[in-house]
Motif scaffolding. Structure first.
Motif, PDB file in Angstrom:
ATOM      1  N   CYS A  90      -3.496  56.486  37.041  1.00  0.00           N
ATOM      2  CA  CYS A  90      -2.509  55.789  36.254  1.00  0.00           C
ATOM      3  C   CYS A  90      -2.988  55.832  34.800  1.00  0.00           C
ATOM      4  CB  CYS A  90      -2.418  54.347  36.764  1.00  0.00           C
ATOM      5  SG  CYS A  90      -1.434  53.227  35.787  1.00  0.00           S
ATOM      6  N   ALA A  91      -2.059  56.048  33.866  1.00  0.00           N
ATOM      7  CA  ALA A  91      -2.428  56.095  32.446  1.00  0.00           C
ATOM      8  C   ALA A  91      -1.357  55.394  31.625  1.00  0.00           C
ATOM      9  CB  ALA A  91      -2.601  57.532  31.967  1.00  0.00           C
ATOM     10  N   ALA A  92      -1.755  54.902  30.466  1.00  0.00           N
ATOM     11  CA  ALA A  92      -0.814  54.182  29.619  1.00  0.00           C
ATOM     12  C   ALA A  92      -1.096  54.470  28.154  1.00  0.00           C
ATOM     13  CB  ALA A  92      -0.922  52.678  29.874  1.00  0.00           C
ATOM     14  N   SER A  93      -0.064  54.346  27.342  1.00  0.00           N
ATOM     15  CA  SER A  93      -0.273  54.495  25.898  1.00  0.00           C
ATOM     16  C   SER A  93       0.613  53.514  25.139  1.00  0.00           C
ATOM     17  CB  SER A  93      -0.009  55.922  25.435  1.00  0.00           C
ATOM     18  OG  SER A  93       1.366  56.207  25.442  1.00  0.00           O
ATOM     19  N   ASN A 100       2.464  59.740  18.132  1.00  0.00           N
ATOM     20  CA  ASN A 100       1.711  60.047  19.344  1.00  0.00           C
ATOM     21  C   ASN A 100       0.437  59.192  19.386  1.00  0.00           C
ATOM     22  OD1 ASN A 100       3.574  62.177  19.126  1.00  0.00           O
ATOM     23  ND2 ASN A 100       2.239  63.501  20.335  1.00  0.00           N
ATOM     24  N   SER A 101      -0.036  58.939  20.601  1.00  0.00           N
ATOM     25  CA  SER A 101      -1.263  58.166  20.714  1.00  0.00           C
ATOM     26  C   SER A 101      -2.005  58.523  21.990  1.00  0.00           C
ATOM     27  CB  SER A 101      -0.960  56.669  20.672  1.00  0.00           C
ATOM     28  OG  SER A 101      -0.049  56.328  21.686  1.00  0.00           O
ATOM     29  N   LYS A 102      -3.228  58.039  22.071  1.00  0.00           N
ATOM     30  CA  LYS A 102      -4.119  58.375  23.182  1.00  0.00           C
ATOM     31  C   LYS A 102      -3.645  57.733  24.469  1.00  0.00           C
ATOM     32  CE  LYS A 102      -6.988  54.383  22.196  1.00  0.00           C
ATOM     33  NZ  LYS A 102      -8.259  53.883  21.625  1.00  0.00           N
ATOM     34  N   LEU A 103      -4.131  58.281  25.584  1.00  0.00           N
ATOM     35  CA  LEU A 103      -3.910  57.699  26.890  1.00  0.00           C
ATOM     36  C   LEU A 103      -5.137  56.900  27.303  1.00  0.00           C
ATOM     37  CD1 LEU A 103      -2.317  60.697  28.851  1.00  0.00           C
ATOM     38  CD2 LEU A 103      -1.152  58.688  27.913  1.00  0.00           C
ATOM     39  N   THR A 104      -4.886  55.761  27.946  1.00  0.00           N
ATOM     40  CA  THR A 104      -5.934  54.967  28.568  1.00  0.00           C
ATOM     41  C   THR A 104      -5.752  55.088  30.070  1.00  0.00           C
ATOM     42  OG1 THR A 104      -5.985  53.424  26.707  1.00  0.00           O
ATOM     43  CG2 THR A 104      -6.958  52.687  28.780  1.00  0.00           C
ATOM     44  N   PHE A 105      -6.802  55.534  30.756  1.00  0.00           N
ATOM     45  CA  PHE A 105      -6.715  55.823  32.186  1.00  0.00           C
ATOM     46  C   PHE A 105      -7.360  54.737  33.028  1.00  0.00           C
ATOM     47  CE2 PHE A 105      -5.248  60.186  32.822  1.00  0.00           C
ATOM     48  CZ  PHE A 105      -5.250  60.674  31.533  1.00  0.00           C
ATOM     49  N   GLY A 106      -6.823  54.581  34.249  1.00  0.00           N
ATOM     50  CA  GLY A 106      -7.534  53.847  35.270  1.00  0.00           C
ATOM     51  C   GLY A 106      -8.579  54.746  35.910  1.00  0.00           C
ATOM     52  N   LYS A 107      -9.334  54.176  36.842  1.00  0.00           N
ATOM     53  CA  LYS A 107     -10.426  54.933  37.460  1.00  0.00           C
ATOM     54  C   LYS A 107      -9.959  55.849  38.588  1.00  0.00           C
ATOM     55  CE  LYS A 107     -14.345  52.020  36.302  1.00  0.00           C
ATOM     56  NZ  LYS A 107     -15.588  51.391  36.788  1.00  0.00           N
ATOM     57  N   GLY A 108      -8.704  55.686  39.017  1.00  0.00           N
ATOM     58  CA  GLY A 108      -8.162  56.578  40.026  1.00  0.00           C
ATOM     59  C   GLY A 108      -8.196  56.004  41.424  1.00  0.00           C
ATOM     60  N   ILE A 109      -7.266  56.502  42.240  1.00  0.00           N
ATOM     61  CA  ILE A 109      -7.206  56.147  43.668  1.00  0.00           C
ATOM     62  C   ILE A 109      -7.226  57.453  44.445  1.00  0.00           C
ATOM     63  CG2 ILE A 109      -5.803  55.078  45.477  1.00  0.00           C
ATOM     64  CD1 ILE A 109      -4.414  53.454  43.335  1.00  0.00           C
ATOM     65  N   THR A 110      -8.095  57.517  45.435  1.00  0.00           N
ATOM     66  CA  THR A 110      -8.138  58.699  46.299  1.00  0.00           C
ATOM     67  C   THR A 110      -7.173  58.493  47.458  1.00  0.00           C
ATOM     68  OG1 THR A 110     -10.441  59.133  45.737  1.00  0.00           O
ATOM     69  CG2 THR A 110      -9.581  60.169  47.732  1.00  0.00           C
TER      70      THR A 110
END
Lengths: 115, 119
Positions: A90-93, A100-110
């Motif tokens: 999941c990512a958000a900006s 335009n701006s950077k993305l902030t990511f979660g750590k991920g789900i497998t």
């Protein structure tokens, strides 16, 4: 400070059933949310996005729901297929200036989809 | 329509050497972003560039790291005097410009990454 949180590190579902992947965020300035799928040793692949002016966006088997008041979004995959097995980010900006701006990511789900 | 290209895919360096990572954005994209992924972690933003300009470098370490996106050629992420802690996967992404009004149009598309190993 983790601004995008994916609290469940893994999820296992049966082929053909629904997969629901959750994501929470803390920054109220975020106005654009994206889901990426990633296989080992490859780059993230864009899946689906949603703007904060919407509460749902659908693309084939993938639907993203956004609950702004709860600062929560979820990705639904239905029906799940074995090829969906991957890590989902999941990512958000935030776009306060219309640029335009950077993305902030979660750590991920497998996600593991069992045949 | 070729996607984002990164090279090399794998790079091995000894401590103290320099690492140069290259990224060519998708055709028509003028915005480039670099991210780093450490083992068991999500991607962390490093720097955002447009042609000949650094727009946001808030995620770049203060020392040894630099990035450029020249008028001609690929974007380069340069790491001087590498240390073992620099070992990671480095991903480049590109996007078109966003629209000023919703909905957003600046979806970022990622390259395959460069896996840097520092011995």
């Amino acid at each position: 400070d983790q601004q995008v949180k994916q609290n469940s590190p893994s999820l296992s579902v049966q082929e053909g059933r629904i997969s629901i992947l959750n994501c929470d965020y803390t920054n109220s300035m975020f106005d654009y949310f994206l889901w990426y799928k990633k296989y080992p040793a490859e780059g993230p692949t864009f899946l689906i996005s949603i703007s904060s002016i919407k509460d749902k966006n659908e693309d084939g088997r993938f639907t993203v729901f956004l609950n702004k008041s709860a600062k929560h979004l979820s990705l639904h995959i239905v029906p799940s297929q074995p090829g969906d097995s991957a890590v989902y980010f999941c990512a958000a900006s935030a776009n306060p200036t219309g640029a335009n701006s950077k993305l902030t990511f979660g750590k991920g789900i497998t996600l593991s989809v069992r045949p | 329509n070729a996607g984002v290209m990164q090279n090399p895919r794998h790079l091995v360096r000894r401590r103290g050497q320099e690492a140069r990572l290259r990224c060519s954005p998708m055709k028509g994209h003028s915005h480039v972003y670099w991210y780093r992924q450490l083992p068991e972690e999500g991607l962390k933003f490093m720097v955002y560039l447009q042609k000949e300009n650094i727009i946001d470098e808030s995620g770049m370490p203060k020392e040894r790291f630099s990035a450029e996106f020249p008028k001609e050629g690929p974007s380069i992420l340069r790491i001087q005097q590498v240390v073992r802690g620099d070992s990671a996967a480095y991903f480049c992404a590109s996007s078109p410009p966003t629209s000023r009004l919703p909905p957003r149009t600046d979806t970022q598309y990622f390259g395959p990454g460069t896996r840097l190993t520092v011995l």
